[in-house]
Design an enzyme around this catalytic site. Structure first.
Site, PDB file in Angstrom:
ATOM      1  N   HIS A   1      -0.659 -32.654  -5.349  1.00 46.33           N
ATOM      2  CA  HIS A   1       0.198 -33.410  -6.267  1.00 46.33           C
ATOM      3  C   HIS A   1      -0.624 -34.145  -7.328  1.00 46.33           C
ATOM      4  CE1 HIS A   1       4.422 -33.851  -6.602  1.00 46.33           C
ATOM      5  NE2 HIS A   1       4.606 -34.990  -5.981  1.00 46.33           N
TER       6      HIS A   1
ATOM      7  N   ASP B   1       1.263 -30.610 -11.278  1.00 47.95           N
ATOM      8  CA  ASP B   1       1.280 -29.532 -10.290  1.00 47.95           C
ATOM      9  C   ASP B   1       2.590 -28.768 -10.390  1.00 47.95           C
ATOM     10  OD1 ASP B   1       2.529 -31.983  -9.285  1.00 47.95           O
ATOM     11  OD2 ASP B   1       2.825 -30.879  -7.421  1.00 47.95           O
TER      12      ASP B   1
ATOM     13  N   ASN C   1      10.090 -34.048  -9.534  1.00 47.65           N
ATOM     14  CA  ASN C   1      10.655 -35.383  -9.720  1.00 47.65           C
ATOM     15  C   ASN C   1       9.899 -36.229 -10.744  1.00 47.65           C
ATOM     16  OD1 ASN C   1      12.803 -34.984  -7.954  1.00 47.65           O
ATOM     17  ND2 ASN C   1      11.550 -35.530  -6.187  1.00 47.65           N
TER      18      ASN C   1
END
Length: 194
Positions: free
Chosen positions: A23, A97, A118
């Site tokens: 991430h 990512d 998100n």
């Protein structure tokens, strides 16, 4: 001046415990860019860590920013940075990512939806537009039935870590190509080799 200035936001989570996670690949790319332009990251009043510099004398200025918020709350800091530097979202490059792209692959785009990411969803909401450039760094899909959220919060595997330096260089090259020659030229170059 803003036509030769780019805000480059590298997404990730704050703190050393997340530093090697898939991430956080966006922040890893920013570390590569900062080394290239000889800039050091420092605290900024927009809840971000920022480094600034030029690709070369007379070349594009890069404002490299790592939001200090968690990934899903990236929009506030990025929006504050756009306001602080008086930049339009069209001058924003977000490096992040991407699960839907194989590891060691890049895809560049502007606009569109968040694709389940998100951090991107929060930036779209805070900026009020999806019309910014994304450097999507492929981290691949989780194996078996592993949850995607668990997968992105794990460090890269030993085999992936062997290839990771080259991927970070490629992603930094892509940011430079966008800043120098525009998105279309960068897409033509990087999509043909990936």
């Amino acid at each position: 001046m803003s036509d030769n200035v780019w805000l480059v936001a590298g997404l990730g989570n704050p703190g050393p415990g997340y530093a090697g996670n898939r991430h956080n690949v966006g922040q890893m790319v920013l570390a590569e860019l900062a080394a290239r332009i000889g800039a050091k990251f420092g605290k900024h009043k927009t809840n971000s860590t920022v480094a600034e510099g030029f690709l070369r004398p007379g070349g594009p200025k890069l404002i490299l920013a790592k939001p200090n918020s968690f990934m899903n709350n990236s929009g506030g800091p990025v929006s504050q940075l756009l306001n602080f530097y008086s930049l339009e979202p069209s001058r924003l490059i977000v490096v992040h990512d991407e699960l839907d792209i194989p590891f060691d692959t890049l895809r560049l785009k502007s606009g569109g939806g968040p694709g389940g990411h998100n951090g991107i969803r929060d930036i779209i909401s805070a900026a009020g537009t999806p019309d910014f450039i994304r450097v999507r760094v492929g981290v691949g899909r989780p194996p078996g039935r592993m949850d995607a959220a668990d997968f992105v919060l794990r460090d890269f595997s030993a085999a992936e870590r062997q290839a990771l330096p080259n991927l970070l260089v490629d992603a930094a090259d892509a940011v430079e190509k966008i800043a120098d020659d525009g998105l279309t030229a960068a897409q033509q170059h990087f999509h043909s080799i990936n």
